[in-house]
Motif scaffolding. Structure first.
Motif, PDB file in Angstrom:
ATOM      1  N   SER A 461       0.664  -1.261   0.259  1.00 15.76           N
ATOM      2  CA  SER A 461      -0.025   0.073   0.072  1.00 15.76           C
ATOM      3  C   SER A 461       0.714   1.143   0.019  1.00 15.76           C
ATOM      4  N   ASP A 462       0.336   2.416   0.382  1.00 14.73           N
ATOM      5  CA  ASP A 462       1.227   3.541   0.179  1.00 14.73           C
ATOM      6  C   ASP A 462       2.335   3.632   1.448  1.00 14.73           C
ATOM      7  N   SER A 463       2.069   2.781   2.490  1.00 13.86           N
ATOM      8  CA  SER A 463       2.819   2.717   3.557  1.00 13.86           C
ATOM      9  C   SER A 463       3.271   1.690   4.327  1.00 13.86           C
ATOM     10  N   THR A 464       2.671   0.451   3.465  1.00 19.54           N
ATOM     11  CA  THR A 464       2.710  -0.865   4.016  1.00 19.54           C
ATOM     12  C   THR A 464       3.299  -1.657   3.194  1.00 19.54           C
ATOM     13  N   VAL A 465       4.153  -2.883   3.523  1.00 20.17           N
ATOM     14  CA  VAL A 465       4.727  -3.663   2.713  1.00 20.17           C
ATOM     15  C   VAL A 465       4.576  -4.998   3.725  1.00 20.17           C
ATOM     16  N   SER A 466       3.586  -6.048   2.988  1.00 26.61           N
ATOM     17  CA  SER A 466       3.453  -7.306   3.594  1.00 26.61           C
ATOM     18  C   SER A 466       4.082  -8.543   2.517  1.00 26.61           C
ATOM     19  N   LEU A 467       4.865  -9.564   3.197  1.00 23.32           N
ATOM     20  CA  LEU A 467       5.765 -10.552   2.763  1.00 23.32           C
ATOM     21  C   LEU A 467       4.918 -11.671   3.233  1.00 23.32           C
ATOM     22  N   PHE A 468       4.518 -12.713   2.454  1.00 21.99           N
ATOM     23  CA  PHE A 468       4.189 -13.848   2.685  1.00 21.99           C
ATOM     24  C   PHE A 468       4.799 -15.246   2.098  1.00 21.99           C
ATOM     25  N   PHE A 469       5.318 -16.070   3.103  1.00 22.19           N
ATOM     26  CA  PHE A 469       6.128 -16.989   3.065  1.00 22.19           C
ATOM     27  C   PHE A 469       5.557 -18.306   3.214  1.00 22.19           C
TER      28      PHE A 469
END
Length: 501
Positions: A461-469
């Motif tokens: 998003s504009d201020s969030t990064v989510s990584l999924f493993f």
């Protein structure tokens, strides 16, 4: 003429190049026909940006206004045509000016295209490319000399490949202001200009003489003026030491710049001709040149051919990146891992973040050279790498691309240098921050020396990064998880939230 050409060959694409020189601005419009560039129109106007530089290296408002009026004419001319590509480059005066950003911003508004300020050696490379395409495609080594308003470029090359490149701080406009500022012409003033040029040439004499050449070629206004005068006087268009001495004797007879008159010399070059002649004579003597021919090809033609080369995937910037990797002994296997992860991450967020192919290219370059600083020291190597990029002549890169590449390398690990982005326009700074996050994630993913790419995904998003493993991958890579925890803290300080699950 241009309209007829457009109507007759509407199926072939148009390209254009604009050269914002220290003395004159030039526009060239050409058609790409079966892979060849065919010029169909040229426009040029004397602007003399270099003459508008004050002691603080600020371009005066008067000089800027001259430039803007010229660009307004260019913009009007370009209206109504469809172009495959247009490239605008600025040279020595804009490199030197402390307020070049003000000029560039207004110029971009007028033209509707970005303005690139190119480094001296990049200017030399493009000049050579323009000259080489006007010469026979043989294997003879050639010397090219291009006297501009603020700098003079010297290049030795073979066919289309430059071997030696140099840009010296001497030009016909700045030397006119320095040595003939009062308008008076005499032997002492001319000799002072000549010896100042010889001092500049001391830095390259040995290397250029050692490499040697078969043919000497001159390009741009001062050399063109000398060649035109010789032809108008009924002499050979080939420039020799004897013909230069003859012109010098005549110049000294005029005693004032306003009185300089030669058959074949355009009125707008009369005042800057003596300085250009002094520089040309210094070049002949320092490099022991016996004969020189004039070439119509120069910077703007080189820009066109460089654009065509990029369209055909012959991008010199790729070679520059490879040379950096070789020079600073980059671990190519690790660089490939970073690149692979960076491309994977980019593909997942590009649409949402509004990133394009040019952004991907910049990210790939950064992923390949982010570790060049290790050749200096392991401590703060990201800063060393950024310094090397920022202070090197990177062939094919303009000033903006080079600065952005240095920012990505500097910020690919440890604290994020938000201050380095503060001087960029808001949208550019936002793009750089997003590319930086992708590079940092790719770097963390590559630390384990594992060539196997896991099945992971990213949401942004504009201020969030989510990584999924996958759960099993997380369990097998505790070091990577720990590095991401550290990364989470760095991003938090920069106003971003990173989650890994």
């Amino acid at each position: 003429m241009m309209q007829q050409e457009h109507e007759q060959q509407g199926s072939t694409p148009l390209v254009a190049a604009i050269d914002l020189g220290s003395n004159s601005f030039h526009l060239i419009v050409a058609r790409v026909d079966q892979g060849e560039i065919r010029p169909v129109e040229r426009l040029g106007e004397k602007v003399q940006l270099a003459a508008g530089l004050n002691a603080k290296n600020e371009i005066s408002s008067e000089a800027m206004e001259r430039g803007f009026k010229c660009l307004e004419q260019f913009a009007q001319y370009l209206t109504g045509f469809t172009f495959q590509a247009i490239r605008v480059v600025g040279t020595n005066a804009l490199r030197k000016a402390s307020n070049s950003d003000i000029f560039v911003q207004k110029a971009q508004e007028i033209l509707g295209y970005p303005v690139e300020i190119i480094a001296g050696r990049e200017e030399a490379r493009l000049i050579y490319l323009g000259v080489a395409h006007t010469q026979a495609d043989d294997n003879e080594r050639r010397l090219v000399m291009d006297i501009g308003g603020g700098s003079t470029e010297f290049i030795i090359g073979e066919r289309f490949e430059p071997k030696l490149l140099e840009s010296l701080h001497m030009g016909c406009v700045v030397f006119t202001d320095r040595f003939f500022g009062s308008g008076e012409i005499n032997s002492q003033r001319f000799q002072s200009a000549y010896y100042a040029a010889r001092l500049e040439l001391l830095n390259i004499e040995q290397a250029y003489s050692k490499m040697g050449w078969v043919d000497a070629i001159g390009s741009s206004g001062s050399v063109r003026a000398v060649s035109s005068i010789l032809q108008a006087m009924g002499e050979s268009e080939v420039i020799t030491r004897e013909s230069l001495e003859k012109l010098k004797k005549q110049v000294l007879k005029f005693s004032h710049l306003k009185r300089v008159r030669f058959p074949g010399l355009k009125p707008d070059r009369q005042a800057i001709f003596p300085a250009g002649l002094a520089i040309l004579m210094a070049g002949f003597d320092a490099l022991n040149i016996e004969r020189m021919r004039y070439s119509e090809g120069a910077l703007r033609e080189g820009v066109l051919h460089d654009m065509l080369g990029r369209d055909h995937h012959e991008d010199v910037r790729q070679r520059t990146i490879k040379a950096l990797m070789n020079r600073y002994h980059v671990n190519t296997q690790h660089a490939s891992r970073v690149k692979a992860h960076a491309q994977t991450c980019f593909a997942m967020v590009a649409d949402h973040w509004g990133l394009n192919d040019d952004d991907l290219e910049l990210l790939i370059w950064a992923s390949k050279v982010c570790q060049i600083g290790l050749d200096i020291s392991h401590t703060q190597y990201h800063r060393h790498g950024a310094y090397l990029i920022d202070h090197s002549d990177l062939m094919g890169f303009n000033k903006e691309e080079q600065c952005q590449l240095a920012i990505l390398v500097c910020g690919h690990r440890r604290s994020i240098p938000k201050s380095l982005m503060s001087n960029w326009p808001k949208e550019t700074a936002k793009k750089l921050m997003r590319l930086l996050i992708l590079l940092r994630i790719a770097n963390v993913m590559s630390l384990g020396r594992d060539d196997t790419l896991p099945e992971y995904s990213i949401q942004a998003s504009d201020s969030t990064v989510s990584l999924f493993f996958p759960d099993d991958w997380i369990e097998q890579h505790p070091l990577t998880v720990a590095n991401f925890e550290s990364e989470r803290n760095y991003l938090y300080r920069a106003g971003w939230k990173l989650t890994v699950s």
